[in-house]
Scaffold this active site. Structure first.
Site, PDB file in Angstrom:
ATOM      1  N   SER A 106       0.874  -1.180   0.000  1.00 11.15           N
ATOM      2  CA  SER A 106       0.000   0.000   0.000  1.00 11.15           C
ATOM      3  C   SER A 106       0.909   1.227   0.000  1.00 11.15           C
ATOM      4  O   SER A 106       2.091   1.137   0.370  1.00 11.15           O
ATOM      5  CB  SER A 106      -0.842   0.003   1.283  1.00 11.15           C
ATOM      6  OG  SER A 106      -1.466   1.261   1.478  1.00 11.15           O
ATOM      7  N   TYR A 108      -1.816  -1.184  10.472  1.00  8.00           N
ATOM      8  CA  TYR A 108      -1.806  -1.328   9.007  1.00  8.00           C
ATOM      9  C   TYR A 108      -0.508  -0.756   8.430  1.00  8.00           C
ATOM     10  O   TYR A 108       0.151  -1.377   7.597  1.00  8.00           O
ATOM     11  CB  TYR A 108      -3.033  -0.595   8.454  1.00  8.00           C
ATOM     12  CG  TYR A 108      -3.299  -0.786   6.983  1.00  8.00           C
ATOM     13  CD1 TYR A 108      -4.049  -1.871   6.531  1.00  8.00           C
ATOM     14  CD2 TYR A 108      -2.830   0.130   6.041  1.00  8.00           C
ATOM     15  CE1 TYR A 108      -4.320  -2.033   5.173  1.00  8.00           C
ATOM     16  CE2 TYR A 108      -3.089  -0.029   4.693  1.00  8.00           C
ATOM     17  CZ  TYR A 108      -3.845  -1.112   4.263  1.00  8.00           C
ATOM     18  OH  TYR A 108      -4.110  -1.266   2.915  1.00  8.00           O
TER      19      TYR A 108
HETATM   20  P1  NAD Z   1     -11.435  -6.379   0.573  1.00  5.94           P
HETATM   21  O1  NAD Z   1     -11.943  -6.236   1.976  1.00  5.94           O
HETATM   22  O2  NAD Z   1     -12.325  -6.045  -0.566  1.00  5.94           O
HETATM   23  O3  NAD Z   1     -10.896  -7.869   0.331  1.00  5.94           O
HETATM   24  C1  NAD Z   1     -10.098  -8.534   1.269  1.00  5.94           C
HETATM   25  C2  NAD Z   1     -10.013  -9.979   0.889  1.00  5.94           C
HETATM   26  O4  NAD Z   1      -9.186 -10.628   1.870  1.00  5.94           O
HETATM   27  C3  NAD Z   1     -11.357 -10.708   0.909  1.00  5.94           C
HETATM   28  O5  NAD Z   1     -11.391 -11.701  -0.105  1.00  5.94           O
HETATM   29  C4  NAD Z   1     -11.361 -11.375   2.296  1.00  5.94           C
HETATM   30  O6  NAD Z   1     -12.192 -12.548   2.354  1.00  5.94           O
HETATM   31  C5  NAD Z   1      -9.891 -11.735   2.399  1.00  5.94           C
HETATM   32  N1  NAD Z   1      -9.449 -11.963   3.766  1.00  5.94           N
HETATM   33  C6  NAD Z   1      -9.580 -11.144   4.855  1.00  5.94           C
HETATM   34  N2  NAD Z   1      -9.056 -11.748   5.933  1.00  5.94           N
HETATM   35  C7  NAD Z   1      -8.603 -12.961   5.527  1.00  5.94           C
HETATM   36  C8  NAD Z   1      -7.969 -14.034   6.195  1.00  5.94           C
HETATM   37  N3  NAD Z   1      -7.702 -13.999   7.500  1.00  5.94           N
HETATM   38  N4  NAD Z   1      -7.653 -15.140   5.474  1.00  5.94           N
HETATM   39  C9  NAD Z   1      -7.934 -15.209   4.140  1.00  5.94           C
HETATM   40  N5  NAD Z   1      -8.533 -14.206   3.469  1.00  5.94           N
HETATM   41  C10 NAD Z   1      -8.855 -13.092   4.160  1.00  5.94           C
HETATM   42  O7  NAD Z   1     -10.085  -5.507   0.567  1.00  5.94           O
HETATM   43  P2  NAD Z   1      -9.251  -4.853  -0.645  1.00  5.94           P
HETATM   44  O8  NAD Z   1      -9.434  -3.400  -0.561  1.00  5.94           O
HETATM   45  O9  NAD Z   1      -9.489  -5.560  -1.921  1.00  5.94           O
HETATM   46  O10 NAD Z   1      -7.778  -5.137  -0.113  1.00  5.94           O
HETATM   47  C11 NAD Z   1      -6.925  -6.127  -0.673  1.00  5.94           C
HETATM   48  C12 NAD Z   1      -5.481  -5.773  -0.336  1.00  5.94           C
HETATM   49  O11 NAD Z   1      -5.145  -4.520  -0.934  1.00  5.94           O
HETATM   50  C13 NAD Z   1      -5.209  -5.626   1.156  1.00  5.94           C
HETATM   51  O12 NAD Z   1      -3.946  -6.179   1.472  1.00  5.94           O
HETATM   52  C14 NAD Z   1      -5.200  -4.123   1.345  1.00  5.94           C
HETATM   53  O13 NAD Z   1      -4.417  -3.743   2.440  1.00  5.94           O
HETATM   54  C15 NAD Z   1      -4.584  -3.674   0.040  1.00  5.94           C
HETATM   55  N6  NAD Z   1      -4.854  -2.279  -0.299  1.00  5.94           N
HETATM   56  C16 NAD Z   1      -6.117  -1.828  -0.476  1.00  5.94           C
HETATM   57  C17 NAD Z   1      -6.311  -0.502  -0.814  1.00  5.94           C
HETATM   58  C18 NAD Z   1      -7.684   0.072  -1.055  1.00  5.94           C
HETATM   59  O14 NAD Z   1      -7.785   1.284  -1.213  1.00  5.94           O
HETATM   60  N7  NAD Z   1      -8.725  -0.718  -1.113  1.00  5.94           N
HETATM   61  C19 NAD Z   1      -5.225   0.357  -0.959  1.00  5.94           C
HETATM   62  C20 NAD Z   1      -3.945  -0.140  -0.765  1.00  5.94           C
HETATM   63  C21 NAD Z   1      -3.767  -1.463  -0.443  1.00  5.94           C
END
Ligand code: NAD
Length: 257
Positions: free
Chosen positions: A140, A153
């Site tokens: 991120s 985080y």
């Molecule tokens: P999201 O909540 O849409 O999806 C998260 C996914 O992780 C889901 O499929 C959930 O079931 C799974 N998950 C959660 N806990 C779990 C566990 N203990 N075991 C297995 N699976 C698990 O989130 P997202 O926004 O798509 O985030 C995905 C990644 O991208 C994360 O690492 C997040 O930190 C990173 N990220 C997101 C953003 C953003 O703006 N959305 C920005 C930077 C980084």
């Protein structure tokens, strides 16, 4: 266009958001897909099955090293191992350090950081034996800068970038690469929750979305899961073979400030 026919990709946390977008890009490029994540996986499995490769889902909770080991054993048994590992599963919790619930700290470190170590250490021997591999860690912008309320985080994501550098160095003379991608805001359930919290405090939904972007992301537009999927494809391509240990931001200008 990158062809990944015959390669198998494991994307953690791919039942939603960014992970699902990346899984669809990899499947479109011909890879077999092992999906992972919570919730009813049948709809996402069907979506990914629209492409030619083989598709499976493993429900490992990646906060548990034993379940990660079980998922990698499943990958070996059913798919002949993992060629592309995308460590994407992640959660968020927002609170000031002195109010931060200890169990939330522990689960964010376990899911967002330690799981990357476990799946990497378990995948590397197979990749080295096959003479090719790609590890892509979804970090991120919070792996490079901080924001108030996000102690666990930010600590975990900085850790992911450090781990990425070490694995990038330890694989530097091989055909295995390890890199991190650092997205800015992407409109997924993880971010929608942060918008909903603002709405709950009386802000209009459109305004809440605008304010969230305006505070950090100069483009005032969200990054999309498919843009992230295309960057993963580049890192899997021959053109990406000398990108090693990098933390590549794709953030609408967030880190340029
Ligand atoms: P999201 O909540 O849409 O999806 C998260 C996914 O992780 C889901 O499929 C959930 O079931 C799974 N998950 C959660 N806990 C779990 C566990 N203990 N075991 C297995 N699976 C698990 O989130 P997202 O926004 O798509 O985030 C995905 C990644 O991208 C994360 O690492 C997040 O930190 C990173 N990220 C997101 C953003 C953003 O703006 N959305 C920005 C930077 C980084």
């Amino acid at each position: 266009m990158t062809t990944l026919n015959g390669k198998t990709a494991l994307v953690t946390g791919s039942t939603s958001g960014i992970g699902l977008g990346i899984a669809l890009s990899l499947a479109k490029a011909g890879a077999n897909l092992i999906l992972n994540g919570f919730g009813d996986a049948s709809a996402v499995v069907a979506q990914v099955q629209a492409f030619d490769g083989k598709v499976g889902h493993h429900p490992a909770d990646v906060s548990d090293p034993a379940q990660i080991a079980d998922m990698l054993a499943y990958a070996e048994r059913e798919f002949g191992g993992v060629d592309i590992l995308v460590n994407n599963a992640g959660i968020q919790h927002v609170a000031a350090v002195e109010d931060f619930p200890v169990e939330r700290w522990d689960s964010i470190i376990a899911i967002n950081l330690s799981s990357v170590f476990h799946s990497t250490r378990l995948s590397l021997p197979g990749m080295k034996a096959k003479g090719w591999g790609r590890i892509v860690n979804i970090a991120s912008v919070h792996g490079q800068v901080g924001s108030v309320g996000k102690a666990a985080y930010v600590a975990a994501k900085h850790g992911v970038i450090g781990l990425t550098k070490v694995v990038g160095l330890e694989t530097a003379t091989s055909n295995v690469t390890c890199n991190a991608i650092c997205p800015g805001w992407v409109l997924t359930p993880l971010v929608q929750k942060q918008i909903d919290d603002r709405v709950a405090n009386g802000v209009d939904p459109q305004q809440a979305q605008h304010d969230l972007l305006a505070e950090k992301q100069p483009s005032l537009e969200f990054v999309t899961p498919s843009q992230l999927g295309e960057l993963v494809l580049f890192l899997c391509s021959e053109a990406g073979a000398q990108v090693r240990g990098a933390a590549w931001n794709i953030d609408g200008g967030w880190l340029a400030q």
